[in-house]
Motif scaffolding. Sequence first.
Motif, PDB file in Angstrom:
ATOM      1  N   SER A 160      -2.348   5.507  -4.373  1.00  0.00           N
ATOM      2  CA  SER A 160      -3.502   6.106  -3.384  1.00  0.00           C
ATOM      3  C   SER A 160      -3.956   7.256  -4.040  1.00  0.00           C
ATOM      4  O   SER A 160      -3.406   7.962  -4.895  1.00  0.00           O
ATOM      5  CB  SER A 160      -3.084   6.218  -2.010  1.00  0.00           C
ATOM      6  OG  SER A 160      -1.985   7.287  -1.911  1.00  0.00           O
ATOM      7  N   ASN A 161      -5.074   7.818  -3.473  1.00  0.00           N
ATOM      8  CA  ASN A 161      -5.601   9.055  -3.953  1.00  0.00           C
ATOM      9  C   ASN A 161      -6.516   9.026  -5.393  1.00  0.00           C
ATOM     10  O   ASN A 161      -6.084   9.809  -6.286  1.00  0.00           O
ATOM     11  CB  ASN A 161      -4.869  10.433  -3.907  1.00  0.00           C
ATOM     12  CG  ASN A 161      -5.425  11.559  -4.420  1.00  0.00           C
ATOM     13  OD1 ASN A 161      -6.508  11.840  -3.562  1.00  0.00           O
ATOM     14  ND2 ASN A 161      -4.669  12.545  -4.807  1.00  0.00           N
ATOM     15  N   GLU A 172      -1.288  12.186  -8.156  1.00  0.00           N
ATOM     16  CA  GLU A 172      -1.543  13.687  -8.244  1.00  0.00           C
ATOM     17  C   GLU A 172      -2.613  13.949  -9.402  1.00  0.00           C
ATOM     18  O   GLU A 172      -3.716  14.556  -9.065  1.00  0.00           O
ATOM     19  CB  GLU A 172      -0.498  14.465  -8.477  1.00  0.00           C
ATOM     20  CG  GLU A 172      -0.332  15.937  -8.477  1.00  0.00           C
ATOM     21  CD  GLU A 172       0.432  16.677  -9.022  1.00  0.00           C
ATOM     22  OE1 GLU A 172       0.693  17.066 -10.122  1.00  0.00           O
ATOM     23  OE2 GLU A 172       1.389  17.042  -8.076  1.00  0.00           O
ATOM     24  N   ARG A 210       1.423   8.109  -3.991  1.00  0.00           N
ATOM     25  CA  ARG A 210       0.293   9.014  -4.157  1.00  0.00           C
ATOM     26  C   ARG A 210       0.099   9.594  -5.378  1.00  0.00           C
ATOM     27  O   ARG A 210       0.850  10.333  -6.000  1.00  0.00           O
ATOM     28  CB  ARG A 210       0.402   9.948  -3.010  1.00  0.00           C
ATOM     29  CG  ARG A 210      -0.820  10.879  -2.602  1.00  0.00           C
ATOM     30  CD  ARG A 210      -0.883  11.853  -1.589  1.00  0.00           C
ATOM     31  NE  ARG A 210      -1.949  12.578  -1.669  1.00  0.00           N
ATOM     32  CZ  ARG A 210      -3.216  12.624  -1.071  1.00  0.00           C
ATOM     33  NH1 ARG A 210      -3.651  11.289  -0.880  1.00  0.00           N
ATOM     34  NH2 ARG A 210      -4.269  13.575  -1.365  1.00  0.00           N
ATOM     35  N   ASP A 226      -9.560   3.862  -1.992  1.00  0.00           N
ATOM     36  CA  ASP A 226      -9.413   4.912  -2.870  1.00  0.00           C
ATOM     37  C   ASP A 226      -7.840   4.528  -3.608  1.00  0.00           C
ATOM     38  O   ASP A 226      -7.373   5.522  -4.251  1.00  0.00           O
ATOM     39  CB  ASP A 226      -9.251   6.335  -2.520  1.00  0.00           C
ATOM     40  CG  ASP A 226      -8.024   6.678  -1.707  1.00  0.00           C
ATOM     41  OD1 ASP A 226      -7.183   5.400  -1.105  1.00  0.00           O
ATOM     42  OD2 ASP A 226      -7.726   7.690  -1.236  1.00  0.00           O
ATOM     43  N   SER A 227      -7.442   3.600  -3.657  1.00  0.00           N
ATOM     44  CA  SER A 227      -6.257   2.952  -4.142  1.00  0.00           C
ATOM     45  C   SER A 227      -6.503   2.169  -5.647  1.00  0.00           C
ATOM     46  O   SER A 227      -7.099   1.253  -5.381  1.00  0.00           O
ATOM     47  CB  SER A 227      -5.274   2.338  -3.290  1.00  0.00           C
ATOM     48  OG  SER A 227      -4.829   3.297  -2.195  1.00  0.00           O
TER      49      SER A 227
END
Length: 184
Positions: free
Chosen positions: A83-84, A114, A112, A55-56
Amino acid sequence: MELHMFNLRIVLISFSVLITCLTGCTGQDECETYVQAVAHREEGFTGYVVDRKEDSILVVDPVYEDFSANGGADRYYPAKWFSNAPDPQIGSYVEVWTDGGPENEPYPGQARAEKIDVSCPATPEGAQMSETDAIRGGLYSSDGKKVRIPVIEDVNFDENSKIWTIRIRDAMSTTDTENEIDVT
């Protein structure tokens, strides 16, 4: 001078994404309204998605910074793993906002995500594939696989020959021409 170059960079990126969206958006759900997002948020990290793991995504900005006056690299390409980020495909041009958490710094950085806005891929008249598909093809080619951290330096579609040309550079190269390849 740095602030002027920074503002010029934002204007050029926003303009190129606007042109891409105006010429390439056909109401597809994966294309978000990129320009509106820029107007309502602080600046995010922009660039091409050049790699992904689970998921990166690895995003590399094609606009380099010159730190040679301070003894640094004359071509430093900002690059970060986010990531995310389950959705953006390799080859997409994106703007990523982080969750504000600490960012890890060995190059390329890590943060990460958003929110991620994906620009609409352009498909010029006569092209058999979109810009995103052409970039992905270049990165997956045998020449593209030789590059450690790919920078998408130039993307061009020749209407006469109906051929995409993708210029890829290795962000880790130390000279202007080292590891620069053209993929058609």
